[in-house]
Design an enzyme around this catalytic site. Structure first.
Site, PDB file in Angstrom:
ATOM      1  N   GLU A 250       0.877  -1.185   0.000  1.00 55.87           N
ATOM      2  CA  GLU A 250       0.000   0.000   0.000  1.00 55.87           C
ATOM      3  C   GLU A 250       0.903   1.221   0.000  1.00 55.87           C
ATOM      4  O   GLU A 250       1.392   1.648   1.048  1.00 55.87           O
ATOM      5  CB  GLU A 250      -0.892  -0.001   1.256  1.00 55.87           C
ATOM      6  CG  GLU A 250      -1.882  -1.146   1.336  1.00 55.87           C
ATOM      7  CD  GLU A 250      -3.047  -0.998   0.373  1.00 55.87           C
ATOM      8  OE1 GLU A 250      -3.161   0.039  -0.311  1.00 55.87           O
ATOM      9  OE2 GLU A 250      -3.845  -1.951   0.291  1.00 55.87           O
ATOM     10  N   CYS A 284      -2.568   9.137   2.057  1.00 57.41           N
ATOM     11  CA  CYS A 284      -2.112   8.574   0.785  1.00 57.41           C
ATOM     12  C   CYS A 284      -3.122   8.813  -0.339  1.00 57.41           C
ATOM     13  O   CYS A 284      -2.744   8.931  -1.492  1.00 57.41           O
ATOM     14  CB  CYS A 284      -1.816   7.085   0.933  1.00 57.41           C
ATOM     15  SG  CYS A 284      -3.203   6.170   1.595  1.00 57.41           S
TER      16      CYS A 284
HETATM   17  P1  NAD Z   1       8.267   5.696   4.545  1.00 58.73           P
HETATM   18  O1  NAD Z   1       8.139   4.659   3.502  1.00 58.73           O
HETATM   19  O2  NAD Z   1       9.548   6.408   4.678  1.00 58.73           O
HETATM   20  O3  NAD Z   1       7.937   5.083   5.969  1.00 58.73           O
HETATM   21  C1  NAD Z   1       6.775   4.354   6.209  1.00 58.73           C
HETATM   22  C2  NAD Z   1       7.010   3.398   7.348  1.00 58.73           C
HETATM   23  O4  NAD Z   1       7.943   2.457   6.942  1.00 58.73           O
HETATM   24  C3  NAD Z   1       7.569   4.051   8.613  1.00 58.73           C
HETATM   25  O5  NAD Z   1       6.964   3.549   9.751  1.00 58.73           O
HETATM   26  C4  NAD Z   1       9.015   3.686   8.601  1.00 58.73           C
HETATM   27  O6  NAD Z   1       9.501   3.483   9.906  1.00 58.73           O
HETATM   28  C5  NAD Z   1       8.977   2.373   7.865  1.00 58.73           C
HETATM   29  N1  NAD Z   1      10.206   2.098   7.148  1.00 58.73           N
HETATM   30  C6  NAD Z   1      11.066   2.962   6.583  1.00 58.73           C
HETATM   31  N2  NAD Z   1      12.113   2.304   6.056  1.00 58.73           N
HETATM   32  C7  NAD Z   1      11.904   0.992   6.290  1.00 58.73           C
HETATM   33  C8  NAD Z   1      12.610  -0.193   5.998  1.00 58.73           C
HETATM   34  N3  NAD Z   1      13.787  -0.174   5.341  1.00 58.73           N
HETATM   35  N4  NAD Z   1      12.094  -1.361   6.411  1.00 58.73           N
HETATM   36  C9  NAD Z   1      10.927  -1.410   7.087  1.00 58.73           C
HETATM   37  N5  NAD Z   1      10.203  -0.331   7.379  1.00 58.73           N
HETATM   38  C10 NAD Z   1      10.683   0.863   6.980  1.00 58.73           C
HETATM   39  O7  NAD Z   1       7.073   6.678   4.273  1.00 58.73           O
HETATM   40  P2  NAD Z   1       6.670   8.001   5.021  1.00 58.73           P
HETATM   41  O8  NAD Z   1       7.068   9.137   4.172  1.00 58.73           O
HETATM   42  O9  NAD Z   1       7.071   8.016   6.436  1.00 58.73           O
HETATM   43  O10 NAD Z   1       5.082   7.796   4.982  1.00 58.73           O
HETATM   44  C11 NAD Z   1       4.300   8.340   4.035  1.00 58.73           C
HETATM   45  C12 NAD Z   1       4.164   7.464   2.794  1.00 58.73           C
HETATM   46  O11 NAD Z   1       3.304   6.372   3.082  1.00 58.73           O
HETATM   47  C13 NAD Z   1       3.506   8.208   1.674  1.00 58.73           C
HETATM   48  O12 NAD Z   1       4.131   7.901   0.457  1.00 58.73           O
HETATM   49  C14 NAD Z   1       2.083   7.675   1.700  1.00 58.73           C
HETATM   50  O13 NAD Z   1       1.380   7.833   0.521  1.00 58.73           O
HETATM   51  C15 NAD Z   1       2.287   6.272   2.076  1.00 58.73           C
HETATM   52  N6  NAD Z   1       1.034   5.696   2.597  1.00 58.73           N
HETATM   53  C16 NAD Z   1       0.333   4.808   1.804  1.00 58.73           C
HETATM   54  C17 NAD Z   1      -0.880   4.302   2.236  1.00 58.73           C
HETATM   55  C18 NAD Z   1      -1.678   3.346   1.400  1.00 58.73           C
HETATM   56  O14 NAD Z   1      -2.531   2.676   1.950  1.00 58.73           O
HETATM   57  N7  NAD Z   1      -1.447   3.242   0.107  1.00 58.73           N
HETATM   58  C19 NAD Z   1      -1.380   4.679   3.487  1.00 58.73           C
HETATM   59  C20 NAD Z   1      -0.645   5.572   4.268  1.00 58.73           C
HETATM   60  C21 NAD Z   1       0.579   6.069   3.806  1.00 58.73           C
END
Ligand code: NAD
Length: 477
Positions: A250, A284
């Site tokens: 997602e 998102c």
């Molecule tokens: P991010 O990908 O940097 O982080 C998201 C989560 O992943 C955080 O909790 C972070 O700790 C974790 N993470 C980061 N690196 C990781 C790794 N190497 N291994 C495991 N986990 C890791 O994203 P962000 O900028 O913090 O969050 C916003 C993003 O999330 C946006 O792009 C948004 O659109 C997306 N999002 C998508 C949905 C959906 O359902 N499609 C819902 C909510 C947010």
């Protein structure tokens, strides 16, 4: 009111772990420390992995009706604890309290839905070509799940993974965001208090890259589910590939909003302003690029600006607050970059455009007019309260511009013309499309993207299916 007591959940025990390391959780409205989050060591992760295998062995054999009863009890506990959990969600994430309560309500809804749907995981009997042979298609829980989720919806992001896994008969080890751990822990406490067996749900925190690489290197997990950005999703999919682990992704979006000249413009503006600034744009499926047909552009942009400029920005716990802060200071700089780029590209600043206070990470509800497609904000996910508005002339142009990015999560349109709606419904490349509203999420409908926004829905029968394997058995007697 005190903040959630922070801990890891491993094999049914709440623990501070063995690393001795912690991370400070900060309230983005005040920059005050809320608590110290214990971080898991490699030994803690190994214990969680073993517990998840043990938990799976117990849970997959537990009848679906008993699983549902524990899930229902969890739902009731969360309802009883709503006031405390919602206030802590607001304190750790920043969103207004009314949004926190709505989010928690939606998470409880998802929990109940998956609990009920678990009772309807049917296989089927396929008539055989051979007399006396019975052919059975069996749906079974896939195995221990690992999950990683973003901070923007601390309750619903967690619950979509946890309730799906648990409803299907899987165990799950989840790493919620280190920035918003309290809500995940409160959900975990409700599950444990409702009688969930040890090891079925494990909660860990730590350095995200270390945790995901360690969990993915194990032979125990059979599925990885991620909610977060596109680059991290692609990275995790590569890690999962070596173990042939199934993934649900997602990921980010960049939702176009097409406003046609025949639309009810007042309703379109009302919907778009409410949707754009919900959770300060950190959603998102947030409406992101507003493409407005020339004849109604001025009316739409003026009304949008007037409504956006009236929003009350402040601490989410204050009753009058319409919009809270960004998750952290680091996001202010990202917004300032989008602004500098758009203004240097010739966009008009209609309102906002700057940070609002130095005591929290507040950024003004912002509207930009006449933004061109080469501006950064028309190409990268802003994840913040900036609304770029642009003009279009024909339906074909609108479709072409809506589809031009690699993202494909949500898309929206406002039109009264059935022919236009039909064209959009067949041509727009997005996992979800809403016409004349911004409603794309409910427990019983599939939520998910296509293209770079990922794959594998959450919610609905499609969401349940992602936690199941299909096996085929023939018997001849
Ligand atoms: P991010 O990908 O940097 O982080 C998201 C989560 O992943 C955080 O909790 C972070 O700790 C974790 N993470 C980061 N690196 C990781 C790794 N190497 N291994 C495991 N986990 C890791 O994203 P962000 O900028 O913090 O969050 C916003 C993003 O999330 C946006 O792009 C948004 O659109 C997306 N999002 C998508 C949905 C959906 O359902 N499609 C819902 C909510 C947010």
């Amino acid at each position: 009111m005190s903040y959630e007591e922070l801990a890891l959940l491993i094999d049914g025990r709440w623990t501070q772990g063995t690393s001795g390391k912690t991370e400070t959780v900060v309230n983005p409205s005040t920059n005050e420390a809320l608590g110290e989050l214990p971080l898991a060591s490699i030994a803690d992760l190994d214990e969680a992995l073993e517990a998840s295998q043990k938990g799976f062995d117990v849970w997959r054999k537990t009848p679906a009706i008993q699983r549902q009863m524990i899930m229902e009890k969890t739902a009731r506990l969360l309802e009883e604890r709503m006031d405390v959990i919602a206030a802590n969600l607001t304190r750790e994430m920043g969103k207004p309290l009314k949004e926190a309560r709505m989010e928690l309500g939606a998470a409880i809804d998802v929990l109940r839905w998956y609990g009920e749907e678990g009772k309807r995981v049917y296989g089927r009997v396929v008539p055989s070509r051979i007399t006396g042979m019975r052919q059975t298609v069996k749906k079974e829980p896939i195995g221990p799940v690992i999950a990683f989720v973003a901070w923007n919806f601390p309750a619903i992001n967690v619950m979509r993974k946890v309730a799906g896994a648990i409803g299907a008969g899987c165990s799950i080890t989840i790493k919620a965001s280190e920035e918003t751990p309290g809500t995940c822990i409160a959900i975990g406490r409700a599950f444990m208090d409702a009688g969930l067996p040890a090891g079925v749900l494990n909660i860990v925190f730590g350095d995200p890259a270390t945790i995901s690489s360690h969990l993915c290197a194990s032979d125990i997990p059979r599925k990885l589910s991620f909610t977060g950005s596109v680059p991290i999703g692609k990275h995790l999919q590569k890690l999962a590939a070596d173990k042939m682990m199934r993934c649900t992704m997602e990921l980010g979006g960049h939702a176009p909003v097409l406003v046609f000249s025949d639309a009810d413009i007042d309703a379109a503006v009302r919907n778009c302003v409410a949707g754009k600034y919900r959770n300060a744009g950190q959603v998102c499926v947030s409406p992101t690029r507003f493409l407005v047909q020339e004849a109604v552009y001025d009316k739409f942009a003026t009304a949008f600006r007037d409504q956006a400029s009236k929003l009350v920005v402040g601490d989410g716990l204050a009753e009058k607050t319409d919009m809270g802060p960004l998750i952290a200071e680091r996001r202010i700089e990202v917004m300032e970059n989008f602004m500098a780029d758009a203004l240097s590209n010739g966009s008009n600043l209609l309102t906002g455009g700057e940070r609002l206070s130095n005591s929290g990470s507040f950024f003004a509800p912002t509207v930009l007019g006449d933004v061109t497609d080469d501006a950064l904000i028309m190409n990268e996910e802003p994840f913040g309260p900036i609304a770029p508005i642009s003009r279009f002339s024909t339906l074909d142009e609108a479709i072409e511009r809506a589809n031009r990015l690699p993202f494909g999560l949500a898309a929206y349109a406002f039109t009264k013309n059935a022919k236009t709606a039909a064209a959009l419904s067949s041509e727009i490349q997005s996992g979800m499309l809403a016409i004349n509203s911004l409603m794309v999420a409910s427990a019983e409908t599939p939520f998910g993207g296509i293209k770079d926004s990922g794959y594998g829905s959450e919610g609905s029968i499609e969401g349940m299916e992602t936690f199941l394997t299909t096996r085929f058995v023939t018997e001849v007697y």
